[in-house]
Design an enzyme around this catalytic site. Structure first.
Site, short mmCIF file in Angstrom:
data_model
loop_
_atom_site.label_atom_id
_atom_site.label_comp_id
_atom_site.label_asym_id
_atom_site.label_seq_id
_atom_site.Cartn_x
_atom_site.Cartn_y
_atom_site.Cartn_z
N HIS A 37 -46.25 1.59 8.39
CA HIS A 37 -45.03 1.00 8.96
C HIS A 37 -45.34 0.28 10.28
O HIS A 37 -44.78 -0.79 10.56
CB HIS A 37 -43.98 2.10 9.21
CG HIS A 37 -43.55 2.85 7.99
ND1 HIS A 37 -43.83 4.18 7.81
CD2 HIS A 37 -42.86 2.46 6.89
CE1 HIS A 37 -43.33 4.60 6.66
NE2 HIS A 37 -42.74 3.57 6.06
N ASP A 152 -45.83 -1.18 -1.94
CA ASP A 152 -44.76 -1.13 -2.94
C ASP A 152 -44.64 -2.53 -3.55
O ASP A 152 -43.70 -3.27 -3.28
CB ASP A 152 -43.45 -0.68 -2.28
CG ASP A 152 -43.59 0.70 -1.68
OD1 ASP A 152 -43.39 1.68 -2.39
OD2 ASP A 152 -43.93 0.79 -0.48
N GLN A 155 -41.63 -3.71 -5.59
CA GLN A 155 -40.49 -3.89 -4.68
C GLN A 155 -40.57 -5.25 -3.98
O GLN A 155 -39.57 -5.97 -3.86
CB GLN A 155 -40.51 -2.76 -3.66
CG GLN A 155 -39.57 -2.93 -2.49
CD GLN A 155 -39.57 -1.70 -1.61
OE1 GLN A 155 -39.02 -0.68 -1.99
NE2 GLN A 155 -40.16 -1.76 -0.44
N LEU A 186 -51.53 5.14 2.70
CA LEU A 186 -50.62 5.98 3.49
C LEU A 186 -49.24 5.95 2.86
O LEU A 186 -48.77 4.90 2.42
CB LEU A 186 -50.54 5.46 4.93
CG LEU A 186 -51.82 5.51 5.76
CD1 LEU A 186 -51.53 5.11 7.21
CD2 LEU A 186 -52.47 6.88 5.71
N SER A 188 -45.28 8.34 2.96
CA SER A 188 -44.52 9.49 3.45
C SER A 188 -44.64 10.66 2.49
O SER A 188 -44.47 11.81 2.87
CB SER A 188 -43.04 9.11 3.60
OG SER A 188 -42.93 8.01 4.48
N ARG A 189 -44.91 10.38 1.21
CA ARG A 189 -44.97 11.45 0.22
C ARG A 189 -46.32 12.18 0.22
O ARG A 189 -46.44 13.24 -0.40
CB ARG A 189 -44.68 10.91 -1.18
CG ARG A 189 -43.21 10.49 -1.34
CD ARG A 189 -42.81 10.25 -2.77
NE ARG A 189 -41.38 10.09 -2.91
CZ ARG A 189 -40.75 8.92 -2.94
NH1 ARG A 189 -41.42 7.79 -2.83
NH2 ARG A 189 -39.43 8.87 -3.06
P1 AMP Z 1 -40.85 3.35 2.93
O1 AMP Z 1 -40.37 3.86 4.25
O2 AMP Z 1 -41.94 4.18 2.33
O3 AMP Z 1 -39.74 3.00 2.00
O4 AMP Z 1 -41.58 1.98 3.24
C1 AMP Z 1 -41.01 1.01 4.09
C2 AMP Z 1 -41.89 -0.21 4.09
O5 AMP Z 1 -43.21 0.15 4.52
C3 AMP Z 1 -42.05 -0.83 2.70
O6 AMP Z 1 -42.05 -2.24 2.81
C4 AMP Z 1 -43.38 -0.30 2.26
O7 AMP Z 1 -44.02 -1.13 1.32
C5 AMP Z 1 -44.15 -0.28 3.56
N1 AMP Z 1 -45.27 0.64 3.49
C6 AMP Z 1 -45.25 1.94 3.08
N2 AMP Z 1 -46.50 2.45 3.09
C7 AMP Z 1 -47.33 1.45 3.50
C8 AMP Z 1 -48.75 1.34 3.71
N3 AMP Z 1 -49.57 2.36 3.48
N4 AMP Z 1 -49.24 0.15 4.12
C9 AMP Z 1 -48.41 -0.90 4.35
N5 AMP Z 1 -47.08 -0.86 4.18
C10 AMP Z 1 -46.54 0.29 3.76
#
Ligand code: AMP
Length: 286
Positions: A37, A152, A155, A186, A188-189
């Site tokens: 993020h 993602d 998405q 990386l 959150s899960r």
């Molecule tokens: P999330 O909070 O997991 O829904 O992700 C929010 C945003 O952060 C989305 O655009 C994800 O694709 C991006 N994101 C999540 N994990 C990563 C990562 N490891 N590297 C780059 N972007 C990420």
């Protein structure tokens, strides 16, 4: 770094910036911020004067048997992280602010076909929930640019598509996946993985890299590459859902003329669902 929970406050703040001719970037997230993020925020700061990070665990994108209740909510950690990186505001609305009539009764943004393939085949309604909340956030903030992770990937393709289909005046920027030292993307899960599962998890990326190498070396038997990916992951202890070679721009199966491909994977590891992808350019054969 200001935390804003109400739409009207968010709009007032943005109107003030606009009066000073400052441009705005939006980084939509579900909170529980990590280095992935942070990379999106850094990219947003390169692209606009002001950066808003939304942190909203969107009930509409979780299925009835998914982890909405369990999803990590770490408000203090997130505000500290965003303060450290100099974000301008965190938009942290409650569910009632986003879905005043209840999310079950919301107007929906639904993309046919692309929402039903790959992850969409395993998570009914997920991408409709994503497309709906992203559209709402874009309408609330009206940013010049919105930044999403390639992690993602489906998405990202869906967001680009809805922006085009609905003529939304915003640029969509994709940022490469940030990985741990051993290649695990990386997420959150990842915190739900046991120690043993965490040791196994990087094999997802290794399987993608092996498939990428085969294609780079000239192999065009994508069906065999996919099958091999599934088998490798099963042998490593995953329950793979799909291992797919697709066109990078629209996620359709490759054609002979396709040049930019992407290999995408989703697999259960114990109770945790992991996704990842790598891109690959097909080399012209002489
Ligand atoms: P999330 O909070 O997991 O829904 O992700 C929010 C945003 O952060 C989305 O655009 C994800 O694709 C991006 N994101 C999540 N994990 C990563 C990562 N490891 N590297 C780059 N972007 C990420």
């Amino acid at each position: 770094m200001e935390t804003i929970t109400r739409i009207h406050t968010m709009r007032e703040r943005i109107a003030g910036w606009r009066r000073k001719n400052q441009s705005v970037a939006l980084v939509p997230t579900m909170g529980n911020l990590h280095k992935g993020h942070v990379k999106l925020v850094a990219r947003a700061q390169e692209l606009a004067d002001k950066v808003i990070v939304s942190a909203f665990v969107n009930p509409l994108q979780f299925g009835p048997n998914e982890d909405f209740d369990k999803y990590p909510r770490t408000f203090e950690h997130d505000t500290q992280a965003l303060t450290r990186v100099n974000a301008d505001a965190m938009f942290h609305p409650g569910a009632f602010e986003i879905y005043p009539m209840g999310h079950e009764r919301s107007t929906l943004v639904d993309l046919p076909e692309i929402s039903g393939i790959l992850c969409g085949a395993y998570r009914a309604g997920h991408f409709t929930g994503v497309a709906t909340v992203v559209t709402k956030l874009l309408n609330i903030v009206r940013p010049e640019v919105a930044v999403f992770g390639e992690k993602d990937y489906q998405q990202l393709v869906i967001v680009r598509r809805l922006v085009m289909d609905l003529c939304l005046p915003v640029e969509i920027e994709g940022v490469p996946t940030v990985r741990d030292h051993d290649g695990l993307a990386l997420s959150s899960r990842n915190r739900f993985l046991s120690r043993g599962e965490r040791n196994t998890a990087p094999k997802l990326y290794l399987a993608l890299k092996a498939a990428q190498k085969r294609i780079q070396d000239g192999d065009t038997d994508y069906a065999a590459i996919q099958q091999n990916g599934m088998k490798t992951l099963e042998a490593a202890g995953f329950e793979p859902q799909y291992f797919a070679v697709r066109q990078a721009n629209d996620l359709q199966p490759p054609r002979d003329s396709s040049r930019e491909l992407i290999i995408l994977v989703a697999a259960m590891l114990g109770k945790t669902r992991l996704i990842d992808n790598v891109q690959v350019a097909v080399v012209e054969k002489r």
